[in-house]
Design a protein around this motif. Structure first.
Motif, PDB file in Angstrom:
ATOM      1  N   ASN A   1       8.038   2.733  15.688  1.00  0.00           N
ATOM      2  CA  ASN A   1       6.991   2.200  14.812  1.00  0.00           C
ATOM      3  C   ASN A   1       5.852   3.193  14.602  1.00  0.00           C
ATOM      4  N   VAL A   2       5.633   4.076  15.563  1.00  0.00           N
ATOM      5  CA  VAL A   2       4.601   5.114  15.399  1.00  0.00           C
ATOM      6  C   VAL A   2       5.025   6.121  14.329  1.00  0.00           C
ATOM      7  N   GLU A   3       6.277   6.563  14.363  1.00  0.00           N
ATOM      8  CA  GLU A   3       6.770   7.510  13.363  1.00  0.00           C
ATOM      9  C   GLU A   3       6.850   6.863  11.990  1.00  0.00           C
ATOM     10  N   ASP A   4       7.230   5.558  11.928  1.00  0.00           N
ATOM     11  CA  ASP A   4       7.272   4.883  10.631  1.00  0.00           C
ATOM     12  C   ASP A   4       5.883   4.769  10.023  1.00  0.00           C
ATOM     13  N   HIS A   5       4.893   4.498  10.835  1.00  0.00           N
ATOM     14  CA  HIS A   5       3.525   4.424  10.320  1.00  0.00           C
ATOM     15  C   HIS A   5       3.039   5.798   9.851  1.00  0.00           C
ATOM     16  N   ARG A   6       3.434   6.844  10.570  1.00  0.00           N
ATOM     17  CA  ARG A   6       3.045   8.193  10.151  1.00  0.00           C
ATOM     18  C   ARG A   6       3.690   8.563   8.826  1.00  0.00           C
ATOM     19  N   ASP A   7       4.948   8.215   8.643  1.00  0.00           N
ATOM     20  CA  ASP A   7       5.608   8.496   7.363  1.00  0.00           C
ATOM     21  C   ASP A   7       5.027   7.656   6.234  1.00  0.00           C
ATOM     22  N   PHE A   8       4.575   6.431   6.552  1.00  0.00           N
ATOM     23  CA  PHE A   8       4.029   5.545   5.529  1.00  0.00           C
ATOM     24  C   PHE A   8       2.598   5.953   5.128  1.00  0.00           C
ATOM     25  N   ALA A   9       1.786   6.266   6.103  1.00  0.00           N
ATOM     26  CA  ALA A   9       0.374   6.581   5.818  1.00  0.00           C
ATOM     27  C   ALA A   9       0.170   8.046   5.449  1.00  0.00           C
ATOM     28  N   GLY A  10       1.036   8.926   5.889  1.00  0.00           N
ATOM     29  CA  GLY A  10       0.853  10.349   5.598  1.00  0.00           C
ATOM     30  C   GLY A  10       1.290  10.720   4.189  1.00  0.00           C
ATOM     31  N   GLU A  11       0.963  11.953   3.818  1.00  0.00           N
ATOM     32  CA  GLU A  11       1.305  12.494   2.496  1.00  0.00           C
ATOM     33  C   GLU A  11       2.372  13.560   2.679  1.00  0.00           C
ATOM     34  N   GLN A  12       3.537  13.288   2.167  1.00  0.00           N
ATOM     35  CA  GLN A  12       4.640  14.221   2.293  1.00  0.00           C
ATOM     36  C   GLN A  12       4.572  15.282   1.202  1.00  0.00           C
ATOM     37  N   LEU A  13       5.080  16.460   1.547  1.00  0.00           N
ATOM     38  CA  LEU A  13       5.029  17.585   0.612  1.00  0.00           C
ATOM     39  C   LEU A  13       5.977  17.355  -0.549  1.00  0.00           C
TER      40      LEU A  13
END
Length: 428
Positions: free
Chosen positions: A248-260
């Motif tokens: 769930n920590v990695e999913d939140h990072r992928d959801f809230a972060g900005e991917q290149l």
């Protein structure tokens, strides 16, 4: 007879006025040759100088505000507030008038007096102290009593300068110093006078020997470096260690972060639809109006076709219309004026080209004698016998009569002239 002559002249004048000041056609029964292309009010005169109407001019009290009034030829530019100001008389002088006074010759009279008058003038001037001590054209006499040494021609006032060191040696001391290390260290401190290739020493208190110490970070020498270059994954601590975290920590990072290279996820995705899903109302028509048609429209063929007057002049007086059978007509005047006769004496203001001007090659690579005004045609043009004789005599070739006659007859045959003429080229 006189009465009939006057009547005939009046009839001729009336005919001329009716034909717009043109002469009467002497052969009116014969039709003109060729095809006429005359169009009313579209001749060269109407195009260059069109008809002017009697338009009202600018009122006098408004002209001073217009630019055309200030830009008139030969007129001084005056501010519109001073145009109607009254001007003084023509003889009026500005400034302060100079009051009358005595002239210079009266204030400073001429001293070049001679004879008795000059002698009496000198007697009167001798009583002045300044005239005795400061005579005209001589130095001031102060009646000093100098010692006998002053009479020597080699005598000089002041204190003599004793020879010393040169300024160059004081500012830039010679490199060769042989007074010991103490003197050299003193020059190094004052002038930074190091020898060529000598290392600068700042007398730091090092805890090590600077002559053998190496500064900077050194790398440890390893074994099997070629193997590590080919297989970098075998190097220890070369890659970060894998750490296990919560999903769930990695999913939140992928959801809230900005991917290149991707748009930021704003939480508006619907997992129940596919990627090719299109939102909005589906039109019933097979050919609906989209944004492109709103911008471009849907014109018919008559609206798409170009205008009939495309590429044609629509301004009155500038249309070049020809009749059937005269489509090859060329309007205007040619660049090379072969349609007119070249004047015998060409004016400086005449810029027309009559076909006798040099070409581009002649301007870039001029002929040999172009600086003297001599062209190639001058050598080929036939000249009389006497002109040929004078021409070659002027350049130092004085031929005997028999030899000259033979050369001239041969040159005449080469030139092809029946009269006694030949060209300079064939004579040479």
């Amino acid at each position: 007879k006189i009465k009939n002559t006057i009547i005939k002249q009046k009839s001729k004048m009336s005919d001329i006025k009716q034909n717009n000041f043109r002469t009467r056609d002497p052969f009116p029964k014969y039709p003109p040759a060729g095809v006429g292309t005359k169009v009313l009010q579209e001749n060269a005169k109407e195009c260059i100088a069109p008809r002017t109407t009697n338009e009202p001019s600018t009122p006098e009290h408004i002209k001073k505000y217009r630019k055309s009034y200030k830009q008139a030829y030969g007129q001084t530019i005056t501010h519109y507030g001073k145009v109607q100001d009254p001007l003084p008389e023509l003889q009026f002088s500005y400034g302060i008038k100079t009051k009358g006074s005595e002239h210079v010759d009266n204030v400073i009279p001429d001293k070049g007096l001679k004879g008795v008058t000059g002698y009496m003038r000198e007697l009167k001037e001798d009583k002045y102290h300044k005239n005795k001590n400061e005579p005209l054209g001589k130095t001031i006499s102060r009646n000093y009593q100098y010692p006998n040494q002053v009479n020597d021609p080699n005598f000089r006032f002041g204190v003599g300068t004793v020879g010393s060191e040169q300024a160059k040696d004081v500012l830039y001391n010679p490199a060769s110093i042989s007074d010991g290390d103490d003197v050299k260290n003193l020059y190094i401190k004052s002038h930074k006078l190091y020898d060529a290739g000598e290392q600068k020493k700042r007398d730091y208190n090092w805890k090590f020997d600077p002559n053998h110490h190496v500064f900077g970070k050194s790398e440890k020498r390893g074994v099997d470096e070629a193997r590590y270059c080919l297989y970098p994954e075998t190097v220890e601590n070369n890659f970060p260690k894998t750490t296990i975290v919560k999903k769930n920590v990695e999913d939140h990072r992928d959801f809230a972060g900005e991917q290149l290279g991707k748009v930021k996820n704003l939480g508006q995705t619907n997992p129940k639809v596919t990627e090719d899903f299109v939102y909005g109302y589906k039109p019933r028509d097979k050919d609906p109006w989209d944004a492109a048609k709103c911008l471009r429209g849907q014109p018919n063929m008559s609206q798409i076709d170009p205008d009939e007057n495309l590429g044609k002049s629509t301004k009155h007086g500038f249309r070049n219309q020809v009749k059937d059978g005269d489509e090859g007509r060329v309007f205007g005047i040619p660049t090379i004026r072969k349609d007119v006769v070249k004047p015998a004496h060409r004016s400086v203001a005449n810029t027309h080209n009559y076909g006798d001007e040099p070409s581009a090659i002649g301007l870039l690579v001029p002929e040999r004698f172009a600086d003297y005004g001599i062209e190639k045609e001058d050598f080929v043009a036939p000249l009389p016998k006497e002109d040929i004789r004078k021409l070659f005599s002027a350049i130092g070739y004085n031929y005997k009569p028999g030899k000259f006659e033979g050369m001239f007859m041969r040159a005449q045959e080469l030139t092809g002239c029946e009269d006694e003429k030949c060209s300079v080229k064939n004579f040479i």
